[in-house]
Scaffold this motif. Structure first.
Motif, short mmCIF file in Angstrom:
data_model
loop_
_atom_site.label_atom_id
_atom_site.label_comp_id
_atom_site.label_asym_id
_atom_site.label_seq_id
_atom_site.Cartn_x
_atom_site.Cartn_y
_atom_site.Cartn_z
N GLY A 1 117.07 2.14 15.71
CA GLY A 1 115.79 2.16 15.01
C GLY A 1 114.65 2.47 15.97
O GLY A 1 113.75 3.26 15.65
N ALA A 2 114.71 1.86 17.15
CA ALA A 2 113.65 2.08 18.13
C ALA A 2 113.62 3.52 18.63
O ALA A 2 112.56 4.13 18.74
N ILE A 3 114.80 4.08 18.92
CA ILE A 3 114.80 5.43 19.48
C ILE A 3 114.46 6.48 18.43
O ILE A 3 113.95 7.56 18.77
N LEU A 4 114.71 6.19 17.17
CA LEU A 4 114.32 7.14 16.12
C LEU A 4 112.80 7.30 16.08
O LEU A 4 112.29 8.34 15.67
N VAL B 1 111.87 10.26 18.16
CA VAL B 1 112.09 11.54 17.49
C VAL B 1 110.97 11.84 16.50
O VAL B 1 110.51 12.97 16.39
N VAL B 2 110.51 10.81 15.82
CA VAL B 2 109.43 10.99 14.84
C VAL B 2 108.10 11.29 15.54
O VAL B 2 107.38 12.22 15.16
N LEU B 3 107.78 10.52 16.56
CA LEU B 3 106.49 10.69 17.24
C LEU B 3 106.42 12.00 18.04
O LEU B 3 105.35 12.60 18.15
N TYR B 4 107.56 12.42 18.59
CA TYR B 4 107.58 13.61 19.44
C TYR B 4 108.45 14.71 18.82
O TYR B 4 109.07 15.49 19.55
N TRP B 5 108.46 14.80 17.52
CA TRP B 5 109.38 15.72 16.84
C TRP B 5 109.20 17.16 17.28
O TRP B 5 110.17 17.92 17.35
N LYS B 6 107.99 17.57 17.63
CA LYS B 6 107.77 18.96 18.06
C LYS B 6 108.53 19.27 19.35
O LYS B 6 109.01 20.39 19.56
N PHE C 1 109.43 11.39 29.52
CA PHE C 1 110.81 11.83 29.76
C PHE C 1 111.77 10.66 29.60
O PHE C 1 112.90 10.82 29.13
N SER C 2 111.31 9.47 29.98
CA SER C 2 112.12 8.26 29.77
C SER C 2 112.38 8.04 28.28
O SER C 2 113.49 7.68 27.88
N PHE C 3 111.34 8.26 27.46
CA PHE C 3 111.51 8.12 26.01
C PHE C 3 112.54 9.11 25.49
O PHE C 3 113.43 8.76 24.72
N PHE C 4 112.41 10.37 25.93
CA PHE C 4 113.32 11.42 25.45
C PHE C 4 114.76 11.11 25.87
O PHE C 4 115.70 11.29 25.08
N LEU C 5 114.93 10.66 27.11
CA LEU C 5 116.26 10.37 27.62
C LEU C 5 116.90 9.18 26.90
O LEU C 5 118.12 9.06 26.84
N ALA C 6 116.06 8.32 26.33
CA ALA C 6 116.58 7.18 25.58
C ALA C 6 117.37 7.62 24.35
O ALA C 6 118.30 6.94 23.93
N VAL C 7 117.02 8.77 23.79
CA VAL C 7 117.67 9.21 22.54
C VAL C 7 119.16 9.43 22.72
O VAL C 7 119.97 8.77 22.05
N PRO C 8 119.61 10.33 23.62
CA PRO C 8 121.06 10.48 23.78
C PRO C 8 121.73 9.25 24.37
O PRO C 8 122.87 8.91 24.01
N THR C 9 121.02 8.57 25.28
CA THR C 9 121.62 7.41 25.93
C THR C 9 121.89 6.28 24.94
O THR C 9 122.99 5.70 24.91
N ILE D 1 109.50 0.58 13.20
CA ILE D 1 108.06 0.45 12.96
C ILE D 1 107.35 -0.12 14.18
O ILE D 1 106.33 0.39 14.64
N VAL D 2 107.91 -1.20 14.72
CA VAL D 2 107.29 -1.86 15.88
C VAL D 2 107.30 -0.95 17.10
O VAL D 2 106.32 -0.89 17.85
N ALA D 3 108.39 -0.21 17.30
CA ALA D 3 108.50 0.68 18.46
C ALA D 3 107.46 1.81 18.41
O ALA D 3 106.91 2.19 19.44
N MET D 4 107.20 2.32 17.22
CA MET D 4 106.19 3.38 17.09
C MET D 4 104.83 2.88 17.57
O MET D 4 104.12 3.59 18.30
#
Length: 267
Positions: A55-58, A61-66, A178-186, A222-225
């Motif tokens: 939920g947090a990593i999604l 994706v929403v905030l930086y979808w571009k 970049f840390s945020f982006f790397l969290a997605v696959p990890t 929601i909280v992570a956003m």
């Protein structure tokens, strides 16, 4: 639905949402929270502390979808940075799992990491890389090795990768993003592995547990956003000192309680 379980899940989801992208260790805080609530040994809670990260990593994706629709190079760099954690995570998975309920390890990691974070702004004060697109593959790989430090509960994946990024001349903002982006696959991989092992052992979720997982992930999302937006704004203006002192205080309190004979998991 069991009211007590629902409250536990809500608390853990809020803790995850707030701490996942801050350099304070979300896993460490969830271990502390679950230990204080006396549920750290519950198999479902152990799985939940990993699964709720989805939920947090999604939220990233929403905030930086571009960013996720820019180019193939973006994904290749994430893959390169992800590989060290994938390799060592599989290699030491059993040892990592054994540490996930060790509150003392969390306390020490928070303390040591806090001391390090106090000085990162002074150590790495001449950044030259301001955006993700300027990160090359070698730099991405080096940041990936820093991420491996987060396999020790309490270290913080976010802290390890941000410090790693800043050590490679990324600005605070660029390193954090970049840390945020790397969290997605990890985190997707970590959750997938945990669920695979769970089902492989013949376990199944009850209807109530599925609902709890869904509720927890929505809350964490929601909280992570909110946390991400606040963190980036604060980081650009103030740096890491506050987070360093916070980690030191929490780490000292945890170690002090344990050394004085308190069993946090029994509270």
């Amino acid at each position: 639905m069991d009211t007590a379980k629902l409250i536990h899940i809500i608390v853990l989801a809020i803790v995850e949402g707030i701490t996942e992208f801050l350099p304070v260790s979300s896993t460490g805080h969830m271990i502390i929270a679950s230990s204080i609530m006396g549920i750290a040994a519950d198999p479902f809670i152990k799985l939940f502390t990993i699964a709720v990260q989805l939920g947090a990593i999604l939220s990233v994706v929403v905030l930086y979808w571009k960013r996720f629709f820019q180019s193939i190079n973006f994904y290749l760099k994430l893959l390169v940075a992800f590989l060290p954690a994938a390799f060592f995570g599989l290699l030491f998975s059993k040892k990592i799992d054994a540490l996930l309920s060790d509150v003392y390890v969390v306390g020490v990691s928070l303390l040591v990491g806090g001391v390090v974070i106090l000085f990162v702004d002074k150590w790495f004060n001449k950044p030259t890389i301001k955006e993700e697109k300027d990160i090359d593959y070698l730099t991405a790989l080096k940041i990936g090795f820093f991420q491996c430090l987060a396999m020790i509960p309490g270290t913080s994946r976010s802290a390890a990768t941000i410090v790693g990024g800043m050590s490679q001349k990324l600005t605070r903002k660029a390193a954090a993003e970049f840390s945020f982006f790397l969290a997605v696959p990890t985190m997707f991989a970590a959750t997938g592995k945990k669920l695979y092992d769970f089902f492989k052992e013949g376990n199944t979720f009850t209807g109530e547990e599925i609902k709890l997982l869904a509720i927890g992930n929505v809350i964490a999302f929601i909280v992570a956003m909110l946390a991400i937006k606040t963190f980036i704004t604060y980081l650009e203006k103030k740096g890491f000192v506050l987070f360093g002192w916070y980690r030191i205080v929490v780490g000292i309190v945890i170690i002090g309680l344990i050394l004085s004979g308190h069993d946090l998991q029994a509270l």
